[in-house]
Design an enzyme around this catalytic site. Structure first.
Site, PDB file in Angstrom:
ATOM      1  N   HIS A 114       4.037  30.064   1.970  1.00  0.00           N
ATOM      2  CA  HIS A 114       3.852  29.628   0.531  1.00  0.00           C
ATOM      3  C   HIS A 114       4.391  30.462  -0.405  1.00  0.00           C
ATOM      4  O   HIS A 114       4.616  29.990  -1.631  1.00  0.00           O
ATOM      5  CB  HIS A 114       2.626  29.242   0.545  1.00  0.00           C
ATOM      6  CG  HIS A 114       1.911  27.983   1.143  1.00  0.00           C
ATOM      7  ND1 HIS A 114       1.962  26.624   0.757  1.00  0.00           N
ATOM      8  CD2 HIS A 114       1.627  27.746   2.429  1.00  0.00           C
ATOM      9  CE1 HIS A 114       1.723  25.759   1.801  1.00  0.00           C
ATOM     10  NE2 HIS A 114       1.335  26.649   2.900  1.00  0.00           N
TER      11      HIS A 114
ATOM     12  N   SER B 252      -2.844  28.600   1.525  1.00  0.00           N
ATOM     13  CA  SER B 252      -2.183  27.344   0.792  1.00  0.00           C
ATOM     14  C   SER B 252      -3.496  26.562   0.532  1.00  0.00           C
ATOM     15  O   SER B 252      -3.064  25.205  -0.211  1.00  0.00           O
ATOM     16  CB  SER B 252      -1.642  26.588   1.958  1.00  0.00           C
ATOM     17  OG  SER B 252      -2.336  26.259   3.252  1.00  0.00           O
TER      18      SER B 252
ATOM     19  N   LYS C 159       8.972  24.438   2.626  1.00  0.00           N
ATOM     20  CA  LYS C 159       8.482  24.276   1.342  1.00  0.00           C
ATOM     21  C   LYS C 159       9.398  24.713   0.209  1.00  0.00           C
ATOM     22  O   LYS C 159      10.257  23.800  -0.211  1.00  0.00           O
ATOM     23  CB  LYS C 159       7.210  25.183   1.399  1.00  0.00           C
ATOM     24  CG  LYS C 159       6.264  25.002   2.643  1.00  0.00           C
ATOM     25  CD  LYS C 159       4.877  25.679   2.542  1.00  0.00           C
ATOM     26  CE  LYS C 159       4.306  25.624   4.063  1.00  0.00           C
ATOM     27  NZ  LYS C 159       3.994  24.118   4.447  1.00  0.00           N
TER      28      LYS C 159
HETATM   29  C1  LIG Z   1       0.666  29.477   6.245  1.00  0.00           C
HETATM   30  C2  LIG Z   1       1.424  28.359   6.970  1.00  0.00           C
HETATM   31  N1  LIG Z   1       2.233  29.011   7.964  1.00  0.00           N
HETATM   32  C3  LIG Z   1       3.180  28.021   8.782  1.00  0.00           C
HETATM   33  C4  LIG Z   1       3.223  26.755   8.398  1.00  0.00           C
HETATM   34  C5  LIG Z   1       3.884  25.940   9.256  1.00  0.00           C
HETATM   35  O1  LIG Z   1       5.223  25.665   8.718  1.00  0.00           O
HETATM   36  P1  LIG Z   1       6.034  24.368   8.932  1.00  0.00           P
HETATM   37  O2  LIG Z   1       5.857  23.491   8.300  1.00  0.00           O
HETATM   38  O3  LIG Z   1       7.688  24.756   8.966  1.00  0.00           O
HETATM   39  O4  LIG Z   1       5.528  24.036  10.552  1.00  0.00           O
HETATM   40  C6  LIG Z   1       2.610  26.324   7.184  1.00  0.00           C
HETATM   41  C7  LIG Z   1       2.716  24.932   6.653  1.00  0.00           C
HETATM   42  O5  LIG Z   1       2.608  23.922   7.134  1.00  0.00           O
HETATM   43  C8  LIG Z   1       1.746  27.204   6.636  1.00  0.00           C
HETATM   44  O6  LIG Z   1       1.002  26.839   5.489  1.00  0.00           O
END
Ligand SMILES: Cc1ncc(COP(=O)(O)O)c(C=O)c1O
Lengths: 400, 85
Positions: A214, A186, A245
């Site tokens: 992502h 990300s 996302k």
């Molecule tokens: C690679 C990755 N995994 C998990 C998450 C967590 O997702 P969430 O926003 O649904 O808690 C994110 C983003 O925040 C992320 O970038």
């Protein structure tokens, strides 16, 4: 007894110093949302270029209507966990639709993507097992590893040879082995060398989990993520993802073909001991999932926009975090102070991007992280490009 | 069994690897607190540990790091990992 918050003194000093330079980046408020790509911030209409709203589907009338209907039919909240009173027909419908979309037998829906990682990693691995993770992994992967009690071994970012050496050295004993990578990272927008990692399975015994947070909706012919794009879905045992996302909601999921997958429903504590996600959230996510399946042209628009922003910034002399075009476009700044000054100047020119500072960034870079949306118009991308140039000119006079 | 000689060799290598992270030029000793005395942030600690792993061809699980504060702690951990490899 020392005050419990005293340990954060240094962190707080650092934060206070950065706030001196302008707006507090971690307490920024969107006063009003005008569209997937515009909001009112500090009273000013602002183009949003750091939202992870890759397909720009947060304001689809059909999906807003689906959410409204779910609110009316199922109420505001579930008031209970998935293993008690919290499972509604909507949760089951979304799990079936996601399993089908991903071409997998099983799907579990979690309350957030963060929790999906906690629940999957701690559900899969225990104290006798070993987890191998990329050192640039998301916080939820690190925390899931810690929660599992497993032995955790890091390998250098995207360094397959390093992972290979570690697997070779490792004596599993009686424990299992889990390798975890992300589809699209990300911060810099680079992808994991998934084909090579999958190929390691021919040499070593391990199970593979890929976090496509992502890359879902973004990569692959059908938007299933990096594993689809690289044609290695067979080698991926577990996929984790988020609704926050491309799916424009809140919640997370995991899918798999493992025959015993459903045991995690009564073994994984982050799944069991939290309220099931709200009905409206399930309904909008289901609706957006169907739109993603129906509208592959959104992905093309996203990548066209990504190329516009990537090439535009490069032509204007900005240093980018990734050579190839990606929906995440990170501008590398020489110092943290420069990044903060640029970020504030961008905001003053009506553009919001993410400010990402070390030590939480790869290679401790100070980054202005942009994410592109299919909903951006060419004019909006142009506004972002011009704002970057104006901000650079403004900051040049400030001597930071 | 590790001899004093082995210990000293491990310590010398670790000190050499640590030198580039010692930006303030603190005198390095076995009881130097790696993170606190040298003011190294968590990201650099991980980078440094990876160099140690490569130098000795061992794995140092993240879990084991929570018990490591000083150079001597790390020397002992490296010795134990070499022993178990
Ligand atoms: C690679 C990755 N995994 C998990 C998450 C967590 O997702 P969430 O926003 O649904 O808690 C994110 C983003 O925040 C992320 O970038």
């Amino acid at each position: 007894m020392p005050d419990l918050l005293k340990k954060y003194h240094k962190l707080k000093q650092r934060h206070d110093a950065l706030v001196q330079l302008g707006t507090d980046a971690v307490q920024l408020v969107n006063e009003q949302l005008l569209s997937p790509t515009r909001a009112i911030i500090n009273g000013r209409e602002t183009v949003l270029a750091g939202t992870n709203n890759y397909l720009g589907l947060t304001f689809e009338p059909e999906c807003i209507e689906a959410g409204r209907k779910a609110l009316e039919e199922y109420g505001t909240g579930t008031t209970g966990s998935r293993i008690a009173n919290g499972t509604y027909a909507l949760h089951v419908a979304l799990e079936q639709a996601l399993a089908e979309f991903m071409g997998r037998q099983h799907c579990m829906v979690f309350s957030t993507g963060f929790q999906a990682n906690l629940g999957m990693i701690a559900g899969l691995a225990g104290p006798k097992d070993t987890i191998f993770i990329d050192m640039d992994s998301h916080a939820s992967i690190f925390d899931g590893c810690r929660l599992s009690g497993a032995t955790v071994v890091l390998f250098r970012h995207n360094d397959v040879e390093h992972l290979r050496r570690r697997l070779k050295r490792h004596d599993a004993g009686e424990g299992g082995r889990l390798v975890i990578v992300e589809g699209l990272y990300s911060m810099l927008g680079d992808t994991a060398p998934l084909r090579e990692i999958a190929a390691l399975k021919q040499e070593f015994d391990f199970q593979l989990l890929v976090d496509e947070a992502h890359s879902f909706g973004v990569l692959g012919k059908h938007g299933r993520g990096l594993a689809e794009q690289e044609d290695v879905e067979q080698a991926v045992d577990f996929v984790v993802g988020t609704f926050s996302k491309s799916l424009g909601g809140i919640g997370g999921y995991a899918v798999s073909d493992h025959p015993d997958f459903d045991v995690l429903r009564y073994a994984s504590r982050p799944y069991m001991f939290t309220a099931a996600p709200s009905p409206a959230s399930m309904a909008t996510t289901l609706c957006i999932l169907r739109q993603i399946a129906r509208r592959p042209q959104l992905r093309k628009k996203l990548w066209d926009n990504a190329a516009l922003l990537h090439n535009g910034l490069k032509e204007r002399g900005f240093e980018l975090g990734h050579e190839a075009v990606s929906p995440v476009v990170a501008v590398i700044c020489p110092t943290q102070e420069y990044a903060v000054a640029m970020w504030n100047a961008l905001l003053q020119h009506g553009v919001y991007v993410n400010l990402a500072l070390p030590p939480g960034t790869p290679k401790k870079l100070a980054l202005l992280r942009c994410s592109v949306s299919a909903a951006h118009t060419a004019e909006e991308i142009e506004t972002v490009l011009q704002a970057f140039v104006k901000a650079r000119d403004a900051v040049a006079t400030m001597q930071v | 069994m590790s001899t004093d000689n082995d210990n000293r060799q491990v310590e010398t290598t670790i000190m050499e690897l640590l030198a580039p992270y010692n930006k303030q030029g603190v005198a390095l000793a076995p009881d130097t607190d790696i993170a606190a005395d040298l003011n190294i942030d968590s990201a650099d600690v991980l980078n440094f540990v990876m160099e140690v792993e490569d130098a000795f061809d061992i794995d140092i699980p993240v879990n084991d790091l929570s018990d490591v504060r000083t150079v001597a702690d790390l020397v002992a951990l490296v010795q134990s990992r070499i022993g178990s490899a």
